[in-house]
Write a protein that holds these residues in place. Sequence first.
Motif, PDB file in Angstrom:
ATOM      1  N   ALA A 114       8.936  15.500  -1.620  1.00  0.00           N
ATOM      2  CA  ALA A 114       7.622  14.928  -1.303  1.00  0.00           C
ATOM      3  C   ALA A 114       7.438  13.676  -2.154  1.00  0.00           C
ATOM      4  CB  ALA A 114       6.509  15.937  -1.543  1.00  0.00           C
ATOM      5  N   TYR A 115       8.369  12.746  -2.002  1.00  0.00           N
ATOM      6  CA  TYR A 115       8.365  11.529  -2.801  1.00  0.00           C
ATOM      7  C   TYR A 115       7.223  10.594  -2.407  1.00  0.00           C
ATOM      8  CZ  TYR A 115      13.060  12.532  -4.606  1.00  0.00           C
ATOM      9  OH  TYR A 115      14.138  13.101  -5.241  1.00  0.00           O
ATOM     10  N   GLY A 116       6.834   9.773  -3.342  1.00  0.00           N
ATOM     11  CA  GLY A 116       5.915   8.679  -3.100  1.00  0.00           C
ATOM     12  C   GLY A 116       6.273   7.530  -4.016  1.00  0.00           C
ATOM     13  N   LEU A 117       5.779   6.330  -3.696  1.00  0.00           N
ATOM     14  CA  LEU A 117       6.059   5.186  -4.558  1.00  0.00           C
ATOM     15  C   LEU A 117       5.329   5.306  -5.895  1.00  0.00           C
ATOM     16  CD1 LEU A 117       5.922   2.132  -2.098  1.00  0.00           C
ATOM     17  CD2 LEU A 117       7.915   3.421  -2.881  1.00  0.00           C
ATOM     18  N   GLU A 118       4.176   5.961  -5.886  1.00  0.00           N
ATOM     19  CA  GLU A 118       3.395   6.096  -7.115  1.00  0.00           C
ATOM     20  C   GLU A 118       3.118   7.557  -7.469  1.00  0.00           C
ATOM     21  OE1 GLU A 118      -0.104   3.823  -6.381  1.00  0.00           O
ATOM     22  OE2 GLU A 118       0.947   1.889  -6.435  1.00  0.00           O
ATOM     23  N   TRP A 144      10.050   7.058  -5.741  1.00  0.00           N
ATOM     24  CA  TRP A 144      10.737   6.026  -4.982  1.00  0.00           C
ATOM     25  C   TRP A 144      10.286   4.655  -5.468  1.00  0.00           C
ATOM     26  CZ3 TRP A 144      10.037   7.907   0.783  1.00  0.00           C
ATOM     27  CH2 TRP A 144      11.070   8.820   1.093  1.00  0.00           C
ATOM     28  N   GLN A 145      11.219   3.722  -5.520  1.00  0.00           N
ATOM     29  CA  GLN A 145      10.918   2.322  -5.772  1.00  0.00           C
ATOM     30  C   GLN A 145      11.595   1.484  -4.709  1.00  0.00           C
ATOM     31  OE1 GLN A 145       8.976   0.991  -9.036  1.00  0.00           O
ATOM     32  NE2 GLN A 145       8.245   2.729  -7.846  1.00  0.00           N
ATOM     33  N   LEU A 146      10.892   0.461  -4.243  1.00  0.00           N
ATOM     34  CA  LEU A 146      11.420  -0.346  -3.145  1.00  0.00           C
ATOM     35  C   LEU A 146      12.604  -1.184  -3.597  1.00  0.00           C
ATOM     36  CD1 LEU A 146       8.059  -1.603  -1.599  1.00  0.00           C
ATOM     37  CD2 LEU A 146       9.622   0.074  -0.595  1.00  0.00           C
ATOM     38  N   ASN A 147      13.626  -1.250  -2.744  1.00  0.00           N
ATOM     39  CA  ASN A 147      14.719  -2.184  -2.959  1.00  0.00           C
ATOM     40  C   ASN A 147      14.235  -3.608  -2.703  1.00  0.00           C
ATOM     41  OD1 ASN A 147      16.432   0.018  -3.403  1.00  0.00           O
ATOM     42  ND2 ASN A 147      16.989   0.152  -1.227  1.00  0.00           N
ATOM     43  N   ALA A 148      14.951  -4.567  -3.224  1.00  0.00           N
ATOM     44  CA  ALA A 148      14.541  -5.973  -3.082  1.00  0.00           C
ATOM     45  C   ALA A 148      14.450  -6.394  -1.615  1.00  0.00           C
ATOM     46  CB  ALA A 148      15.522  -6.872  -3.834  1.00  0.00           C
ATOM     47  N   ALA A 149      15.314  -5.850  -0.771  1.00  0.00           N
ATOM     48  CA  ALA A 149      15.350  -6.261   0.640  1.00  0.00           C
ATOM     49  C   ALA A 149      14.293  -5.562   1.481  1.00  0.00           C
ATOM     50  CB  ALA A 149      16.733  -5.991   1.219  1.00  0.00           C
ATOM     51  N   ARG A 176       0.858  -1.176   0.000  1.00  0.00           N
ATOM     52  CA  ARG A 176       0.000   0.000   0.000  1.00  0.00           C
ATOM     53  C   ARG A 176       0.895   1.226   0.000  1.00  0.00           C
ATOM     54  NH1 ARG A 176      -3.214   0.020   5.131  1.00  0.00           N
ATOM     55  NH2 ARG A 176      -3.862   2.050   4.286  1.00  0.00           N
ATOM     56  N   ALA A 177       0.742   2.039  -1.025  1.00  0.00           N
ATOM     57  CA  ALA A 177       1.626   3.188  -1.195  1.00  0.00           C
ATOM     58  C   ALA A 177       0.935   4.474  -0.774  1.00  0.00           C
ATOM     59  CB  ALA A 177       2.074   3.296  -2.650  1.00  0.00           C
ATOM     60  N   GLY A 178       1.608   5.263   0.039  1.00  0.00           N
ATOM     61  CA  GLY A 178       1.120   6.592   0.371  1.00  0.00           C
ATOM     62  C   GLY A 178       1.597   7.609  -0.656  1.00  0.00           C
ATOM     63  N   THR A 179       0.904   8.720  -0.757  1.00  0.00           N
ATOM     64  CA  THR A 179       1.299   9.786  -1.673  1.00  0.00           C
ATOM     65  C   THR A 179       2.167  10.808  -0.950  1.00  0.00           C
ATOM     66  OG1 THR A 179      -0.670  11.098  -1.172  1.00  0.00           O
ATOM     67  CG2 THR A 179      -0.837   9.525  -2.979  1.00  0.00           C
ATOM     68  N   ASP A 210       3.408   4.745 -19.276  1.00  0.00           N
ATOM     69  CA  ASP A 210       1.995   4.483 -18.993  1.00  0.00           C
ATOM     70  C   ASP A 210       1.698   4.406 -17.505  1.00  0.00           C
ATOM     71  OD1 ASP A 210       3.532   2.038 -19.054  1.00  0.00           O
ATOM     72  OD2 ASP A 210       1.652   0.940 -18.900  1.00  0.00           O
ATOM     73  N   GLN A 211       2.718   4.385 -16.667  1.00  0.00           N
ATOM     74  CA  GLN A 211       2.524   4.300 -15.221  1.00  0.00           C
ATOM     75  C   GLN A 211       2.894   5.591 -14.505  1.00  0.00           C
ATOM     76  OE1 GLN A 211       4.602   0.809 -13.689  1.00  0.00           O
ATOM     77  NE2 GLN A 211       4.177  -0.324 -15.572  1.00  0.00           N
ATOM     78  N   ARG A 212       3.532   6.500 -15.183  1.00  0.00           N
ATOM     79  CA  ARG A 212       4.057   7.718 -14.557  1.00  0.00           C
ATOM     80  C   ARG A 212       3.033   8.852 -14.638  1.00  0.00           C
ATOM     81  NH1 ARG A 212       8.092   8.041 -17.622  1.00  0.00           N
ATOM     82  NH2 ARG A 212       7.420   9.747 -18.988  1.00  0.00           N
ATOM     83  N   SER A 213       2.780   9.481 -13.514  1.00  0.00           N
ATOM     84  CA  SER A 213       1.872  10.626 -13.487  1.00  0.00           C
ATOM     85  C   SER A 213       2.561  11.848 -14.088  1.00  0.00           C
ATOM     86  CB  SER A 213       1.449  10.947 -12.048  1.00  0.00           C
ATOM     87  OG  SER A 213       0.723   9.878 -11.474  1.00  0.00           O
ATOM     88  N   ALA A 214       1.802  12.624 -14.851  1.00  0.00           N
ATOM     89  CA  ALA A 214       2.330  13.867 -15.405  1.00  0.00           C
ATOM     90  C   ALA A 214       2.547  14.890 -14.298  1.00  0.00           C
ATOM     91  CB  ALA A 214       1.385  14.423 -16.466  1.00  0.00           C
ATOM     92  N   VAL A 215       3.499  15.772 -14.500  1.00  0.00           N
ATOM     93  CA  VAL A 215       3.803  16.847 -13.555  1.00  0.00           C
ATOM     94  C   VAL A 215       3.254  18.155 -14.109  1.00  0.00           C
ATOM     95  CG1 VAL A 215       5.637  18.162 -12.415  1.00  0.00           C
ATOM     96  CG2 VAL A 215       5.871  15.685 -12.703  1.00  0.00           C
ATOM     97  N   ASP A 216       2.457  18.845 -13.300  1.00  0.00           N
ATOM     98  CA  ASP A 216       1.838  20.109 -13.705  1.00  0.00           C
ATOM     99  C   ASP A 216       2.661  21.294 -13.194  1.00  0.00           C
ATOM    100  OD1 ASP A 216      -0.252  18.622 -14.780  1.00  0.00           O
ATOM    101  OD2 ASP A 216      -1.462  18.764 -12.955  1.00  0.00           O
TER     102      ASP A 216
END
Length: 356
Positions: A69-73, A137-142, A42-45, A164-170
């Motif tokens: 203000a990073y987030g996984l998604e 941010w993307q999670l490391n394998a560990a 579950r990813a927070g913004t 197709d997965q990346r949100s545009a920046v306004d």
Amino acid sequence: MQALTLNGGNIALHAQGDLLIDAGSRLSANGGAALTAKNKIRAGTGGNIELAGAGIEPSRVVIAAALSAYGLEQGGSLRITANALQIGSAAGSDANTLYLDSALLAAGGFRSYRLTANAGNLALAADSSIRLQQRNWQLNAAAIHAASGSDLSQLVHLAVLPDDQRSAVDLSLNLLHNPSIHGGYDADRILSIAAGAVIAADAGAEVGLTSDTDIRVDGTIRAPAGKIALALTAPPSAIKAVYNPDQAISLGNTALLDAGGTLVLTANSLGLKLGQVLAGGTVSLTADRGYLLTAAGSRIDVSGSQAQIDIVNAAGKARPTIGSAGGNINLTAAEGMILQGQLRAAAGQGQAATGT
């Protein structure tokens, strides 16, 4: 049991005098993440950061801190208000101008930026570049083995997600006078994009320029299949602004506003060329006061696009050329228009619709 707080919070610093944030300091509104009992993430913004000089006297805003203000998604938002802003040039001598490196608008994982000058010019310097592309941010394998409550920033790496997965920046750039600041309204102030300067965004992004004086674009604003909006608004009611015959949204002979269609590829493991051919977007020039002036050589383009993509069905695989429709150009002016530049809203292919 208390619910987990995964979204980043809000940081707001509003100074009645100078706002000085020194190098070595850090303002972080990063999102979190949780691993469910079913091993799902579950990813927070990301949260929101707002920095503003808000006093009644001209004041300094200096930002040398690391902002994030990073987030996984999905990242957060950054809002900055100063008396005047200069983006993409070396620091000058005007103490009341905030000089920003354009790299600030490519760091920190933000999904949107709003920059406002409230008592001076706002300018993007000649030959400077703003690339609006979110890094997540993307999670490391560990990371899946980390203890509960671990610092997420130590379990991740930075990545640019697939198209197709990346949100545009306004991006929103504003010159809007604050009537409380001594010195009042100055009709000679301007929001400008200099020749050679480029604002380049991802597909579907929104780029807006708003001013209560003038807007001048000699550079390039590119938001494929997105929205580009330039607007002149009335100053606050507390300001008694008289009619200004020189007030205008002006596109110089090197200006380009490009919201044309584009191909957004879909990542897949089959080696196929999959994706969407997006239609042209929208460019709006709205002068609630003043004129619209587009010089010969300037271009507004919302044309459709075309690309070959793979289509797989029971009959096999084919790679036809797919065309998309043109977009929309909206022009409104209170006083009048002189339109000498090029307006394009062509279809991407013969059977696709043209724009309006």
